[in-house]
Design a protein around this motif. Structure first.
Motif, PDB file in Angstrom:
ATOM      1  N   VAL A 235       2.267   2.695   4.513  1.00 23.45           N
ATOM      2  CA  VAL A 235       3.094   3.687   5.200  1.00 23.45           C
ATOM      3  C   VAL A 235       4.052   2.974   6.163  1.00 23.45           C
ATOM      4  O   VAL A 235       5.239   3.308   6.232  1.00 23.45           O
ATOM      5  CB  VAL A 235       2.215   4.711   5.947  1.00 23.45           C
ATOM      6  CG1 VAL A 235       3.050   5.576   6.888  1.00 23.45           C
ATOM      7  CG2 VAL A 235       1.457   5.596   4.953  1.00 23.45           C
ATOM      8  N   ALA A 236       3.525   1.979   6.849  1.00 17.80           N
ATOM      9  CA  ALA A 236       4.372   1.224   7.786  1.00 17.80           C
ATOM     10  C   ALA A 236       5.515   0.531   7.055  1.00 17.80           C
ATOM     11  O   ALA A 236       6.606   0.334   7.588  1.00 17.80           O
ATOM     12  CB  ALA A 236       3.523   0.204   8.543  1.00 17.80           C
ATOM     13  N   ALA A 237       5.258   0.187   5.773  1.00 16.99           N
ATOM     14  CA  ALA A 237       6.290  -0.486   4.979  1.00 16.99           C
ATOM     15  C   ALA A 237       7.230   0.509   4.308  1.00 16.99           C
ATOM     16  O   ALA A 237       8.076   0.119   3.497  1.00 16.99           O
ATOM     17  CB  ALA A 237       5.623  -1.378   3.931  1.00 16.99           C
ATOM     18  N   GLY A 238       7.056   1.799   4.630  1.00 21.34           N
ATOM     19  CA  GLY A 238       7.968   2.803   4.087  1.00 21.34           C
ATOM     20  C   GLY A 238       7.560   3.345   2.724  1.00 21.34           C
ATOM     21  O   GLY A 238       8.319   4.068   2.089  1.00 21.34           O
ATOM     22  N   LEU A 239       6.379   2.996   2.284  1.00 19.05           N
ATOM     23  CA  LEU A 239       5.910   3.485   0.985  1.00 19.05           C
ATOM     24  C   LEU A 239       5.171   4.819   1.156  1.00 19.05           C
ATOM     25  O   LEU A 239       4.807   5.189   2.271  1.00 19.05           O
ATOM     26  CB  LEU A 239       4.989   2.440   0.340  1.00 19.05           C
ATOM     27  CG  LEU A 239       5.634   1.060   0.130  1.00 19.05           C
ATOM     28  CD1 LEU A 239       4.618   0.047  -0.399  1.00 19.05           C
ATOM     29  CD2 LEU A 239       6.837   1.157  -0.812  1.00 19.05           C
ATOM     30  N   THR A 240       4.952   5.503   0.033  1.00 21.01           N
ATOM     31  CA  THR A 240       4.290   6.814   0.079  1.00 21.01           C
ATOM     32  C   THR A 240       2.973   6.788  -0.686  1.00 21.01           C
ATOM     33  O   THR A 240       2.972   6.708  -1.913  1.00 21.01           O
ATOM     34  CB  THR A 240       5.198   7.906  -0.543  1.00 21.01           C
ATOM     35  OG1 THR A 240       6.448   7.905   0.144  1.00 21.01           O
ATOM     36  CG2 THR A 240       4.539   9.282  -0.435  1.00 21.01           C
ATOM     37  N   PRO A 241       1.846   6.873   0.011  1.00 21.62           N
ATOM     38  CA  PRO A 241       0.554   7.004  -0.685  1.00 21.62           C
ATOM     39  C   PRO A 241       0.523   8.357  -1.382  1.00 21.62           C
ATOM     40  O   PRO A 241       0.746   9.380  -0.733  1.00 21.62           O
ATOM     41  CB  PRO A 241      -0.473   6.966   0.448  1.00 21.62           C
ATOM     42  CG  PRO A 241       0.285   6.508   1.662  1.00 21.62           C
ATOM     43  CD  PRO A 241       1.706   6.897   1.463  1.00 21.62           C
ATOM     44  N   PHE A 242       0.317   8.374  -2.698  1.00 22.45           N
ATOM     45  CA  PHE A 242       0.410   9.669  -3.402  1.00 22.45           C
ATOM     46  C   PHE A 242      -0.845  10.010  -4.186  1.00 22.45           C
ATOM     47  O   PHE A 242      -1.042  11.155  -4.577  1.00 22.45           O
ATOM     48  CB  PHE A 242       1.634   9.692  -4.326  1.00 22.45           C
ATOM     49  CG  PHE A 242       1.419   9.041  -5.676  1.00 22.45           C
ATOM     50  CD1 PHE A 242       1.303   7.661  -5.783  1.00 22.45           C
ATOM     51  CD2 PHE A 242       1.321   9.808  -6.832  1.00 22.45           C
ATOM     52  CE1 PHE A 242       1.089   7.059  -7.020  1.00 22.45           C
ATOM     53  CE2 PHE A 242       1.102   9.206  -8.077  1.00 22.45           C
ATOM     54  CZ  PHE A 242       0.992   7.827  -8.168  1.00 22.45           C
ATOM     55  N   TYR A 243      -1.725   9.031  -4.432  1.00 19.33           N
ATOM     56  CA  TYR A 243      -2.840   9.286  -5.362  1.00 19.33           C
ATOM     57  C   TYR A 243      -3.997   8.373  -5.005  1.00 19.33           C
ATOM     58  O   TYR A 243      -3.816   7.168  -4.827  1.00 19.33           O
ATOM     59  CB  TYR A 243      -2.366   8.996  -6.780  1.00 19.33           C
ATOM     60  CG  TYR A 243      -3.388   9.172  -7.902  1.00 19.33           C
ATOM     61  CD1 TYR A 243      -3.769  10.429  -8.342  1.00 19.33           C
ATOM     62  CD2 TYR A 243      -3.929   8.066  -8.554  1.00 19.33           C
ATOM     63  CE1 TYR A 243      -4.667  10.588  -9.398  1.00 19.33           C
ATOM     64  CE2 TYR A 243      -4.831   8.214  -9.623  1.00 19.33           C
ATOM     65  CZ  TYR A 243      -5.188   9.485 -10.037  1.00 19.33           C
ATOM     66  OH  TYR A 243      -6.064   9.642 -11.083  1.00 19.33           O
ATOM     67  N   ILE A 244      -5.175   8.970  -4.883  1.00 19.69           N
ATOM     68  CA  ILE A 244      -6.394   8.199  -4.696  1.00 19.69           C
ATOM     69  C   ILE A 244      -7.380   8.639  -5.773  1.00 19.69           C
ATOM     70  O   ILE A 244      -7.590   9.838  -5.969  1.00 19.69           O
ATOM     71  CB  ILE A 244      -7.007   8.456  -3.297  1.00 19.69           C
ATOM     72  CG1 ILE A 244      -6.033   8.003  -2.200  1.00 19.69           C
ATOM     73  CG2 ILE A 244      -8.349   7.742  -3.165  1.00 19.69           C
ATOM     74  CD1 ILE A 244      -6.504   8.361  -0.789  1.00 19.69           C
ATOM     75  N   CYS A 245      -7.934   7.683  -6.477  1.00 17.49           N
ATOM     76  CA  CYS A 245      -8.985   8.017  -7.436  1.00 17.49           C
ATOM     77  C   CYS A 245     -10.314   7.513  -6.896  1.00 17.49           C
ATOM     78  O   CYS A 245     -10.501   6.307  -6.694  1.00 17.49           O
ATOM     79  CB  CYS A 245      -8.692   7.400  -8.797  1.00 17.49           C
ATOM     80  SG  CYS A 245      -9.971   7.803 -10.013  1.00 17.49           S
ATOM     81  N   ALA A 246     -11.219   8.442  -6.622  1.00 17.68           N
ATOM     82  CA  ALA A 246     -12.582   8.096  -6.211  1.00 17.68           C
ATOM     83  C   ALA A 246     -13.512   8.339  -7.386  1.00 17.68           C
ATOM     84  O   ALA A 246     -13.258   9.208  -8.218  1.00 17.68           O
ATOM     85  CB  ALA A 246     -13.001   8.954  -5.018  1.00 17.68           C
ATOM     86  N   THR A 247     -14.577   7.552  -7.430  1.00 17.43           N
ATOM     87  CA  THR A 247     -15.489   7.642  -8.571  1.00 17.43           C
ATOM     88  C   THR A 247     -16.884   8.041  -8.104  1.00 17.43           C
ATOM     89  O   THR A 247     -17.427   7.430  -7.181  1.00 17.43           O
ATOM     90  CB  THR A 247     -15.568   6.291  -9.304  1.00 17.43           C
ATOM     91  OG1 THR A 247     -14.242   5.802  -9.522  1.00 17.43           O
ATOM     92  CG2 THR A 247     -16.286   6.442 -10.633  1.00 17.43           C
ATOM     93  N   VAL A 248     -17.425   9.063  -8.715  1.00 12.78           N
ATOM     94  CA  VAL A 248     -18.819   9.425  -8.471  1.00 12.78           C
ATOM     95  C   VAL A 248     -19.590   8.964  -9.702  1.00 12.78           C
ATOM     96  O   VAL A 248     -19.642   9.652 -10.724  1.00 12.78           O
ATOM     97  CB  VAL A 248     -18.959  10.936  -8.217  1.00 12.78           C
ATOM     98  CG1 VAL A 248     -20.435  11.331  -8.150  1.00 12.78           C
ATOM     99  CG2 VAL A 248     -18.258  11.306  -6.911  1.00 12.78           C
TER     100      VAL A 248
END
Lengths: 495, 495
Positions: A235-248
Motif C-alpha cells: 500500500v505504501a508503494a501505491g499498489l492495491t491489495p485486491f485478493y487474499i486466498c486462505a486455505t482451510v
C-alpha cells in the motif's frame, strides 16, 4: 435415416444392465486390484488400433476391452488402499445421479435452458450451507440478495473466478489493474499461481510481481503478521491489495489458516477474501469441526469439494459468494442468441426475478445437471450417516497417528486436524536429515510397489530446511479399519 | 463403521436397473413431452424442502420426485422437436461411457494417476483427427512431436487456453504483455470476449483496447481485408497482434470464416490462429464437407465438440494444437506433492517419454475419464453410421430450406452450409422491416408455446440494419423426418 443407427431401447437396456453388473463386480474386486497401475507409458497406446472402426462393434467387444485393456491401466482411486493425494469419493447414489444426468442430457447454462437444473442446484447449495452452518450472506434463501452459490468443476476454477470477481470489484472501485496485488501462503494450492497466470497477473509460476507467496508458521498455516507487513508495504508503494486466498486444509498437510485475523486484514484493505476448503470443508458438516471455518463470515467467497471426501463423484466443487454482483460483473456477457431465454424467464413473472443464469458464474458456457448427484447423495445417506462417515475416517486417522507416535522409527511431520497423516522416518543417532529422507522415499516406493496401498509425498518446510514427508489420507468410500491396519503393518515391515 | 452406510451391492444393482428402465422409458416419451419447460421461476424451489434430510430416504422416493418435481422443470434437450441453440447430443453408447466413467471414479490429472485415462484420450484424439483428415501436426502419432490434443469441457475453455498459449508464445518472443492485440469477427462466439476478460485483456465486454471485433461480409464470414488493415494499423502503432480466432460455423448462422487468407495473415505476423469449429467440425467427418476446414494446416489450434452434433454427451470438446510447448508453458505448474507421479512415469522408461500430464493442458486440475464415452460412440456406431447420421440431418435441413424458399411469406436470412436454417418473415408490400421482425418474434413465441418444438433466435447484421432472425438447427439424436415436417406445418400455420 432408415434403419436407425441407434441402439434399440432393448439393446440399450441389456447393455446397461450388463455394465451395471460389471461396475458392481468391479467395486467388489477393488480390494484385490493393485492400487497403483503397473502400466508403462505407451502400453495401452500400443494395444489400441491406430484407426477408428468403419463398422459398428457389438457392446460385448467393448466390455471385453474394459477388462483386457482398461483395467490394467487404471490406478484404482476407489480401492480401499488408496491413501494418495486427497480422495475422490464416488458412491452408489452419486453414480446413479451421474447416470440420470447423462440420460436426461439437459444443459443448464441458462435458467430457461432447464429450470430444474438451476433450481435444484440453488437448493443443494443452501442445503450444504445449512449442513456447514454458513452465514446467511452465502445463501440463496434468507440471505441479503447478493449471495448464493453454485457447482463448479474444481476448486481450481473457484480460486480463479474468485480472483476475477476480486479484480472486477477492485477496478470498479477505481484501482488500476496493473497495480493489483494478490496474497496467499507458500502452502496454498498451486491453483492460486495458475489463476494468476491465467488472469494475466503472473507471466510464469515464479513471477511474484502481482502475487505474494508468504511464509507459514510451524503448523504450516499462514502468518497474519507477515500478511499485514506485506500489505502495508505494498500500500505504501501505491499498489492495491485486491485478493487474499486462505486455505482451510492445505493440500500438503491440511494446515488451517486462521480466518479471523486474515478476514480483518482483508476487510481493512478492501481485499476479497477467498477461502479454499476444498478437502476439509467436508468435515465441517460435523459440529465439532466447524471451528475450522471460524471467521468465514468475513470471507467474500468459499469453496469445498463434495467430490473429495463427501461421496459425491468428481466433478462437484461448491462455490459460494457473498458478492454475486462482482462475480457476474467479471463473467457475464449476453449475446443476442442467448437473450430469448433470459427475457422469457423475466417475462414469465415468477418469484425468481431476475432468473439466475449460471453460465455467468463460471468459465464455460454449458454445464451438466450436476446437482442431481449431490441431491441423491444427501437424500440417500441422510446427514447423520454422512457425519458418521467423516467421523469414522477421523477415528482411523487418529488411531494410525497414535501408532506412529509410539514407534520411535517414525516422526510426525505436521499437526493432524482431520484425516491426513504426515510422517517420515526419524533420523537415527548421527544420521543426517537427508539420509533419513532418502529412507522415507524408499519406504514410500516399497509401499506403493506392493499394489496394496498407494500413498504420496510432499515436501514441508522445517527449521532444518525442506523435509521429504509421506502423506497418508484416510478418506476412501470403501476404506475400512482393516485396510488402515494392513497399511500400518506394511509401513512397519518396510521401515 | 458398522453397519456400512452405503447401499449394498444388491441395493445398488436394483436401483440402477430401475433407473436404466426409467431412462429408457424417458427416451421413448420424449416425443410427447413439452420441449420447452413451462415452469415459472421459483416453482421447483418452492417444492423442495428447505433443509436436508437427517435420515436416509429410499431410492423409490428419489425416483418418484424425478417424475413429480424434475420432469416438469426440464427443457427437454433430447426431444426430437428441439431445434434451439445447437444440439447437445446424447446417445445410448455415450451414456454407457459416462456411466462407466462414474463407476470407475478415476482422476486423470496426471498420466500416472490413471494411465488408461490419458492414453485412451490420446488415441481418441488421433482417431478423430483421422476422421477429420487433420494435418499431422495436430496428431500424437506421426506428428512433429509438438502437437496433440485432449478433451476440454467446452469450446469456451478451448478459446481461452488457446489465447493463453498465444500470449505465452508472444511474451516468450519478447512482446510486451500490455501491447498485445487479439482479433476476431463480430460473429465469433461470445467466449472470445469472455476469454479476453478472464485473461485480463478486457475490463468489460465492450472494452476493445486489446480485442478487435471486426465486421463481416454478407455471408457473415470474417473479411480478411479488414483483418489485414486492422493488424497493419496496430503494428504501425507499436502493438503486437498475438491471437486470431476464426470460426468455422458461427453460432448465429454457421458462417464459415475463410481459413486460407486468415492463416496467411496470422503466419505473416506471428499471431496464433485458433479455429473454433465447435458445431461444424462434426460434419467434417464426411469427405464432402472437409472443405470447410481448408487452410486449417496454418492454424495453431482447433476445437470441435462431439457433444454438440456427434452423439457424445456433454461435456466433450476436442482441442488440438500444433504447439503444445506454448500451451503447457502457459498452464503448467508442478508443486512437490504432484511430482511423484511424473517422475515415476519418466523413470519407468516406457515409450511415452516424458509422460503427458493433461492437467497442464487445461484450467482445472482434476479431470474425469471422458475419453470412454467417445471411444464407446466411435466403436458402437462406426464411422459409416456417424457419417450417415450427419448426412441425414443435412438432407432434412436442405428439404426445409427448400420449403421456406418456395413460400413467399418467408425469407432466408443466411447461407446454409450445414444443418442450421436462418429465416424470418418477409415484409409484406409496404411493411417495415421492424414490423416484419415483430411478426417473426411472434411466430417464434407461438411455435415454442406449442410444446412441440423449441427454436431460438438471433439478430444478424444486414444492409438494412440488424434483423431479427429465427434459427432452426436440425441435429437431434432422435430427430427424424416426421419431426421436421411437423415443425414446418406449425411454421406455416402460425406465419
Amino acid at each position: 435415416m432408415n434403419p436407425s443407427p441407434h441402439m434399440s431401447p432393448d439393446q440399450f437396456r441389456a447393455a446397461a444392465h450388463q455394465l451395471i453388473d460389471w461396475i458392481t463386480d468391479y467395486w467388489s474386486r477393488l480390494d484385490e486390484l493393485p492400487v497403483l497401475s503397473r502400466a508403462k507409458p505407451g502400453d495401452l497406446l500400443a494395444a489400441l488400433p491406430a484407426a477408428p472402426p468403419e463398422q459398428p462393434e457389438p457392446f460385448d467387444a467393448l466390455l471385453a476391452d474394459i477388462d483386457n485393456l482398461i483395467l490394467p491401466g487404471l490406478t484404482n482411486w476407489q480401492a480401499p488402499g488408496f491413501f494418495a493425494f486427497f480422495p475422490a469419493n464416488i458412491s452408489p447414489p452419486a453414480v446413479l445421479g451421474e447416470l440420470l444426468s447423462a440420460g436426461l442430457g439437459v444443459n443448464g447454462m441458462l435458467w430457461a435452458a432447464s429450470p430444474a437444473a438451476t433450481e435444484v442446484e440453488m437448493r443443494m447449495l443452501d442445503w450444504m450451507a445449512a449442513l456447514l452452518d454458513l452465514p446467511a450472506k452465502f445463501r440463496w434463501s434468507g440471505g441479503n440478495g447478493n449471495g448464493g452459490g453454485c457447482i463448479q468443476g474444481t476448486a481450481s476454477e473457484s480460486t480463479l473466478i474468485a480472483m476475477l470477481a476480486a479484480r472486477h470489484r477492485a477496478v470498479a472501485r477505481g484501482a488500476d489493474p496493473s497495480e493489483l496485488v494478490a496474497y496467499t501462503s507458500t502452502q496454498a494450492h498451486s491453483s492460486v499461481i495458475k489463476a494468476a497466470m491465467i488472469a494475466g497477473l503472473a507471466r510464469a509460476p515464479d513471477d511474484h510481481s502481482h502475487l505474494r507467496l508468504l511464509d507459514v508458521d510451524d503448523t504450516f498455516a499462514l502468518r497474519p503478521d507477515l500478511f499485514s507487513e506485506a500489505i502495508e508495504h505494498d500500500v505504501a508503494a501505491g499498489l492495491t491489495p485486491f485478493y487474499i486466498c486462505a486455505t482451510v486444509g492445505t493440500t500438503s498437510s491440511t494446515a488451517i489458516d486462521p480466518l479471523v485475523p486474515i478476514g480483518e486484514l482483508a476487510h481493512r484493505h478492501g481485499a476479497w477474501l477467498h477461502v479454499d476448503a476444498a478437502h476439509a470443508g467436508a468435515a465441517c458438516i460435523c459440529p465439532e469441526h466447524r471451528g475450522l471455518l471460524r471467521g468465514v463470515e468475513s470471507a467474500d467467497s468459499l469453496c469445498f469439494n463434495p467430490h473429495k471426501w463427501l461421496l459425491t463423484s468428481f466433478d462437484c466443487d461448491l462455490f459460494w459468494t457473498g458478492d454475486r454482483a462482482a462475480l457476474t460483473g467479471a463473467l457475464s456477457i449476453t449475446p443476442e442468441y442467448l437473450k430469448n431465454a433470459a427475457s422469457q424467464a423475466a417475462a414469465s413473472g415468477g418469484t425468481l426475478s431476475p432468473a439466475v443464469d449460471f453460465r455467468d458464474w463460471q468459465i464455460p458456457l454449458g454445464r451438466r445437471f450436476r446437482a442431481l448427484k449431490l441431491w441423491f447423495v444427501l437424500r440417500s445417506y441422510g446427514a447423520e450417516n454422512l457425519r458418521a462417515y467423516i467421523r469414522e475416517h477421523i477415528r482411523l486417522a487418529t488411531w494410525l497417528e497414535e501408532q506412529l507416535r509410539a514407534d520411535p522409527r517414525f516422526e510426525l511431520a505436521a499437526p493432524r486436524p482431520l484425516n491426513l497423516i504426515c510422517f517420515r522416518i526419524a533420523p537415527r543417532a548421527g544420521e543426517s536429515h537427508s539420509d533419513a529422507d532418502a529412507r522415507s522415499r524408499e519406504l514410500l516406493n516399497r509401499l506403493n510397489s506392493t499394489g496394496r496401498v498407494y500413498l504420496t509425498h510432499t515436501v514441508l518446510p522445517t527449521s532444518a530446511g525442506p523435509r521429504y514427508t509421506i502423506r497418508m489420507c484416510i478418506g476412501g468410500t470403501f476404506t475400512q479399519e482393516r485396510h488402515v491396519r494392513e497399511a500400518w503393518t506394511l509401513i512397519q515391515q518396510f521401515a
